[in-house]
Design an enzyme around this catalytic site. Structure first.
Site, PDB file in Angstrom:
ATOM      1  N   GLU A 110      -8.632   3.791  -3.145  1.00 17.95           N
ATOM      2  CA  GLU A 110      -8.719   3.146  -4.453  1.00 17.95           C
ATOM      3  C   GLU A 110      -9.785   2.049  -4.464  1.00 17.95           C
ATOM      4  OE1 GLU A 110      -4.275   3.905  -6.226  1.00 17.95           O
ATOM      5  OE2 GLU A 110      -4.471   2.409  -4.639  1.00 17.95           O
ATOM      6  N   GLU A 130       0.317   8.611  -1.138  1.00 23.21           N
ATOM      7  CA  GLU A 130       1.463   7.860  -1.652  1.00 23.21           C
ATOM      8  C   GLU A 130       2.680   8.740  -1.900  1.00 23.21           C
ATOM      9  OE1 GLU A 130      -1.929   5.050  -2.617  1.00 23.21           O
ATOM     10  OE2 GLU A 130      -1.622   7.204  -2.394  1.00 23.21           O
TER      11      GLU A 130
END
Length: 256
Positions: A110, A130
């Site tokens: 990210e 995730e």
């Protein structure tokens, strides 16, 4: 408690290099690192002599994401209004390059996606694992990755949590330049110098138009672009650029 600085900042000419510095933990991001990144990016944006930033990881890897020990202690490495590692919600105004060796996973990817250009080792690996941990890539991964990769490729990464190799990432346009292992930072500096040779006001305005125009209505595109780009055309640097071209010399930018 370690006295090691979580983020190292180095200036090379008009380039600021920011090194995520927790190699013993694959540069997993702590709250302290995120706070240091905010300070570094604010100084970068405020310094008129700096044109391009680079983010790199120490120890042969980029970033494995959030520091889970800190997370379990209630210390999420997210800064209000700035995002994960102090960059994913509000990146700097100026161009920034990710130099990726090893892994860029979860929040690490990210951070990469918050950058404008990506240089990676052929052995680099990108991923949003995730879902494997019962979490979600809420630091920008779910929002940005489907716009950087073909939809089905992005969804495979997001829904399986599996990693994407650098060569496949480049084949889909996610990576600008591939290097041999250990060469990502040098190649990022080379790319940064090519960018930094250009007008600093032009760089900031161009990045701003590209990022902000996604929310503009079709009928207002050129009007809103003009509000950002007209001051560039009226600047001293614009006159300097034209004069330098006519005189066959390198321009001397003043960010004015």
């Amino acid at each position: 408690m370690s006295d090691q600085q979580p983020l190292l900042v180095e200036i090379r000419d008009n380039i600021q290099i920011m090194t995520l510095n927790r190699p013993e933990a694959r540069n997993a991001v702590t709250l302290e690192m995120a706070e240091a990144m905010v300070s570094a990016l604010d100084a970068f944006d405020a310094n008129p002599s700096l044109s391009v930033g680079i983010i790199v990881g120490a120890g042969g890897t980029f970033c494995a994401g959030m520091d889970l020990k800190g997370f379990l202690q209630g210390k999420r490495p997210t800064i209000p209004g700035r995002g994960f590692c102090g960059i994913t919600i509000q990146p700097p105004r100026k161009p920034i390059i990710a130099a990726v060796e090893g892994y860029a996973l979860a929040g690490g990817l990210e951070v990469v996606l918050a950058c404008d250009l990506i240089v990676a080792s052929r052995e680099a690996r990108f991923g949003l694992p995730e879902v494997k941990r019962g979490l979600a890539a809420a630091g920008g991964g779910l929002l940005r990755l489907p716009h950087r990769l073909p939809y089905h490729v992005a969804m495979e990464c997001i829904l399986t949590g599996d990693m994407l190799g650098a060569e496949r990432a480049q084949s889909h346009g996610l990576v600008n330049r591939l290097t041999e292992p250990g060469g990502a930072l040098d190649a990022a500096i080379e790319l940064a110098r090519a960018v930094a040779a250009n007008g600093p006001l032009s760089l900031v305005a161009s990045k701003r138009v590209v990022n902000e125009s996604v929310d503009w209505g079709r009928e207002e595109l050129f009007e809103r672009q003009a509000a950002i780009t007209n001051p560039v055309f009226a600047s001293q640097d614009a006159r300097e650029g034209a004069a330098a071209f006519a005189e066959k010399r390198k321009p001397v930018w003043k960010a004015l």
